[in-house]
Every structure is written in structure tokens, then in C-alpha cells.
Design a protein around this motif. Structure first.
Motif, mmCIF file in Angstrom:
data_model
loop_
_atom_site.group_PDB
_atom_site.id
_atom_site.type_symbol
_atom_site.label_atom_id
_atom_site.label_comp_id
_atom_site.label_asym_id
_atom_site.label_seq_id
_atom_site.Cartn_x
_atom_site.Cartn_y
_atom_site.Cartn_z
ATOM 1 N N LEU A 96 -48.554 16.119 3.689
ATOM 2 C CA LEU A 96 -49.967 16.263 4.070
ATOM 3 C C LEU A 96 -50.104 17.212 5.257
ATOM 4 N N GLY A 97 -49.247 17.079 6.242
ATOM 5 C CA GLY A 97 -49.286 17.988 7.380
ATOM 6 C C GLY A 97 -49.039 19.427 6.964
ATOM 7 N N ARG A 98 -48.085 19.626 6.049
ATOM 8 C CA ARG A 98 -47.800 20.969 5.558
ATOM 9 C C ARG A 98 -49.016 21.568 4.852
ATOM 10 N N VAL A 99 -49.700 20.734 4.073
ATOM 11 C CA VAL A 99 -50.877 21.221 3.343
ATOM 12 C C VAL A 99 -51.939 21.711 4.323
ATOM 13 N N VAL A 100 -52.213 20.921 5.350
ATOM 14 C CA VAL A 100 -53.224 21.330 6.332
ATOM 15 C C VAL A 100 -52.812 22.651 6.983
ATOM 16 N N ARG A 101 -51.562 22.759 7.385
ATOM 17 C CA ARG A 101 -51.098 23.987 8.061
ATOM 18 C C ARG A 101 -51.212 25.188 7.137
ATOM 19 N N ARG A 102 -50.837 25.017 5.881
ATOM 20 C CA ARG A 102 -50.906 26.133 4.950
ATOM 21 C C ARG A 102 -52.348 26.574 4.714
ATOM 22 N N LEU A 103 -53.247 25.638 4.480
ATOM 23 C CA LEU A 103 -54.632 26.000 4.189
ATOM 24 C C LEU A 103 -55.326 26.627 5.391
ATOM 25 N N ALA A 104 -54.881 26.239 6.595
ATOM 26 C CA ALA A 104 -55.497 26.777 7.810
ATOM 27 C C ALA A 104 -54.957 28.146 8.190
ATOM 28 N N GLU A 105 -53.870 28.580 7.559
ATOM 29 C CA GLU A 105 -53.315 29.895 7.861
ATOM 30 C C GLU A 105 -54.276 30.998 7.425
ATOM 31 N N PRO A 106 -54.264 32.138 8.103
ATOM 32 C CA PRO A 106 -55.028 33.283 7.595
ATOM 33 C C PRO A 106 -54.546 33.628 6.185
ATOM 34 N N GLY A 107 -55.455 33.738 5.263
ATOM 35 C CA GLY A 107 -55.067 34.030 3.890
ATOM 36 C C GLY A 107 -54.585 32.825 3.105
ATOM 37 N N GLY A 108 -54.732 31.609 3.650
ATOM 38 C CA GLY A 108 -54.297 30.423 2.924
ATOM 39 C C GLY A 108 -55.241 30.000 1.814
ATOM 40 N N LEU A 109 -56.468 30.461 1.860
ATOM 41 C CA LEU A 109 -57.485 30.151 0.859
ATOM 42 C C LEU A 109 -57.818 31.410 0.063
ATOM 43 N N PRO A 110 -58.316 31.245 -1.143
ATOM 44 C CA PRO A 110 -58.626 30.039 -1.900
ATOM 45 C C PRO A 110 -57.366 29.294 -2.316
ATOM 46 N N ALA A 111 -57.506 27.984 -2.512
ATOM 47 C CA ALA A 111 -56.351 27.153 -2.822
ATOM 48 C C ALA A 111 -56.702 26.096 -3.854
ATOM 49 N N VAL A 112 -55.685 25.692 -4.597
ATOM 50 C CA VAL A 112 -55.767 24.560 -5.515
ATOM 51 C C VAL A 112 -54.676 23.570 -5.138
ATOM 52 N N VAL A 113 -55.040 22.301 -5.027
ATOM 53 C CA VAL A 113 -54.079 21.217 -4.845
ATOM 54 C C VAL A 113 -54.045 20.459 -6.159
ATOM 55 N N HIS A 114 -52.837 20.220 -6.690
ATOM 56 C CA HIS A 114 -52.794 19.576 -8.010
ATOM 57 C C HIS A 114 -51.566 18.692 -8.185
ATOM 58 N N CYS A 115 -51.686 17.777 -9.161
ATOM 59 C CA CYS A 115 -50.558 16.970 -9.626
ATOM 60 C C CYS A 115 -50.601 17.012 -11.151
ATOM 61 N N SER A 116 -50.333 15.901 -11.826
ATOM 62 C CA SER A 116 -50.362 15.923 -13.288
ATOM 63 C C SER A 116 -51.761 15.702 -13.850
ATOM 64 N N LEU A 117 -52.468 14.709 -13.306
ATOM 65 C CA LEU A 117 -53.818 14.405 -13.766
ATOM 66 C C LEU A 117 -54.890 14.825 -12.773
#
Length: 267
Positions: A128-149
């Protein structure tokens, strides 16, 4: 008695043929009352079986980041999002073991589901911490978070992210239960493909388990364990990144065209 037909997918879903539960979080209001803008943050089920029409939907999103929360085994069996559809595809399993069909009828109990989600969070705090850091980076968006369903592991991460960004509980619950028509449609699609006598029905309770009470219980459980979502953000060391991420999700389009991912040959 014949089963009811799956309900029509509401606004926010993207009809990506071959995909599961792909939808935009646009419109969810964060702490400042500003809504997430379209095309900034999406959630989904697996993205590996898109047909050409479905791939075209993702190409139009011009994704910078895809976060794959599935287990290594799931990803090896089903495949990952095609790398050409995003600048970066990140394999960050929220857990390497999930109960799946083994839990059987427990999936029908919102209290059990809420506790399962809390266990996923407990084991996935680093992710979860990694996800926040990645999305907050310059150029981290647009983003999709996904699993199986796109409802359980994705639900835990998206709910936690929205909670830390200041979304109201009801908005988080509403976003979670919006998965129900999509997973019902997916189940019917699988039934049509596999026909009678398949082992699919053992997985049906997992697929259709989307209870508002489960997500409400999860949110309450986070507060019992961590005090608040703000406290959770501090524990993860990402509190200072949240204003940046909130602005990236709700603010105007990035004015520098080179800051957006451009595929080779795109104009």
C-alpha cells in the motif's frame, strides 16, 4: 426459479471487451471536496485477456502505471497486462495466498469478509505504501490498480487510498459495491463459456461476494487498528505525499505534453 439477469453496468464502467470490472474512479470527492477527474485513477480485474477492442480502450487511456496485486501464481497462469498498454506494469502482490473457493460459504458473511480484508491490509501495508508513492510521483498517473476480479484486493487498496485522501465512508462503500453488477455479468459470461458441469460453481460465492456491510466493517476495523486513515498514512510514511497525490487526481490536465506517456509513433 430462473436467476435474475445481471443488472446493466452503471456510469463509470469502461466496456473493455475481455476485461473484468474496469471502471473509472472519476467523481469520488476527496478531502477538499474536489472530485477525482476522469481518466486519472481506475480499478479493474485482470487485464490479460483483452480482445483488440478491449486493448483499444486501454490504449486511449494512455496509462502510465498498472499495479497488479495478484499472486505470482495467478499472474503466471493468466498472464499480465500487455506491456505496450502502459509505461510501467508493477507486479506487487498484496498477498501470495488467498482463500478463494476454499472459504466457501464464508464469503456470504460480511463480517468474515471484513476480517479477511483487514488481514489482507495487515500483510500488504508495504505494498500500500508503494502504491501511494508510485501514484504521487511525477508521471505516475494515469493509473490502474487491479487484481483478478477487481473487488477484494483491489477493494482493500482503493478503499485505503481513498480513506487516506479524505473520501467519505459512504463514497468508499458506494465505490466498492459498484463492482457487483460487473462481477455478476462476469459470472454469467463464464457460465456461458464453460457450460454445465464445470467447477465454476465452487467459485461463485467468491465472485458474487460484494456486501456494503463488509466494506463498512473494513473501514471501522482500520480505525480500530490504526486510529484513523491519517494515522495509517503516517505509519506508512506517506502522509506528506497525500496533498501532491490529491492535487494530481483532482487538478487540471498536466500542461506539459511530454509529461504524459506517449507510445512510440503516437501523435
Amino acid at each position: 426459479m430462473a436467476e435474475e439477469a445481471p443488472p446493466a453496468l452503471p456510469e463509470g464502467f469502461l466496456a473493455a471487451a475481455g476485461g473484468v470490472n474496469l471502471r473509472d474512479l472519476a467523481g469520488v470527492e476527496l478531502a477538499d471536496g474536489q472530485p477525482i477527474r476522469p481518466g486519472r485513477l481506475l480499478r479493474s480485474g485482470q487485464l490479460s485477456r483483452l480482445d483488440p477492442e478491449g486493448r483499444a480502450v486501454l490504449e486511449r487511456l494512455r496509462l502510465a502505471t498498472v499495479v497488479d496485486l495478484r499472486t505470482t501464481e495467478e499472474a503466471e497462469r493468466a498472464g499480465r497486462c500487455p506491456p505496450e498498454l502502459a509505461r510501467t506494469v508493477l507486479a506487487w502482490p498484496l498477498a501470495e495466498a488467498i482463500p478463494g473457493a476454499r472459504a466457501g460459504e464464508a464469503w456470504e458473511d460480511p463480517g468474515w469478509v471484513a476480517e479477511h480484508y483487514l488481514e489482507l491490509l495487515d500483510g500488504g501495508l508495504e505494498v500500500l505504501g508503494r502504491v501511494v508513492r508510485r501514484l504521487a510521483e511525477p508521471g505516475g498517473l494515469p493509473a490502474v490498480v487491479h487484481c483478478s476480479l477487481g473487488k477484494d484486493r483491489t477493494g482493500v487498496v482503493v478503499a485505503s487510498l481513498l480513506g487516506m485522501l479524505g473520501a467519505a465512508d459512504q463514497a468508499i462503500v458506494d465505490d466498492y459495491v459498484a463492482s457487483r453488477p460487473a462481477v455478476l455479468a462476469f459470472l454469467e459470461r463464464l457460465r456461458a463459456e464453460l457450460g454445465p458441469g464445470s467447477p465454476l460453481e465452487a467459485y461463485a460465492p467468491v465472485i458474487v461476494s460484494v456486501h456494503a456491510e463488509a466494506m463498512a466493517g473494513f473501514l471501522a476495523g482500520v480505525r480500530r487498528r490504526h486510529g484513523s486513515f491519517a494515522a495509517l498514512a503516517k505509519e506508512l510514511g506517506v502522509a506528506e505525499l497525500l496533498p501532491t497525490l490529491r492535487a494530481a487526481l483532482t487538478g487540471p490536465e498536466e500542461p506539459d505534453p511530454e509529461a504524459r506517456f506517449r507510445r512510440r509513433g503516437a501523435r
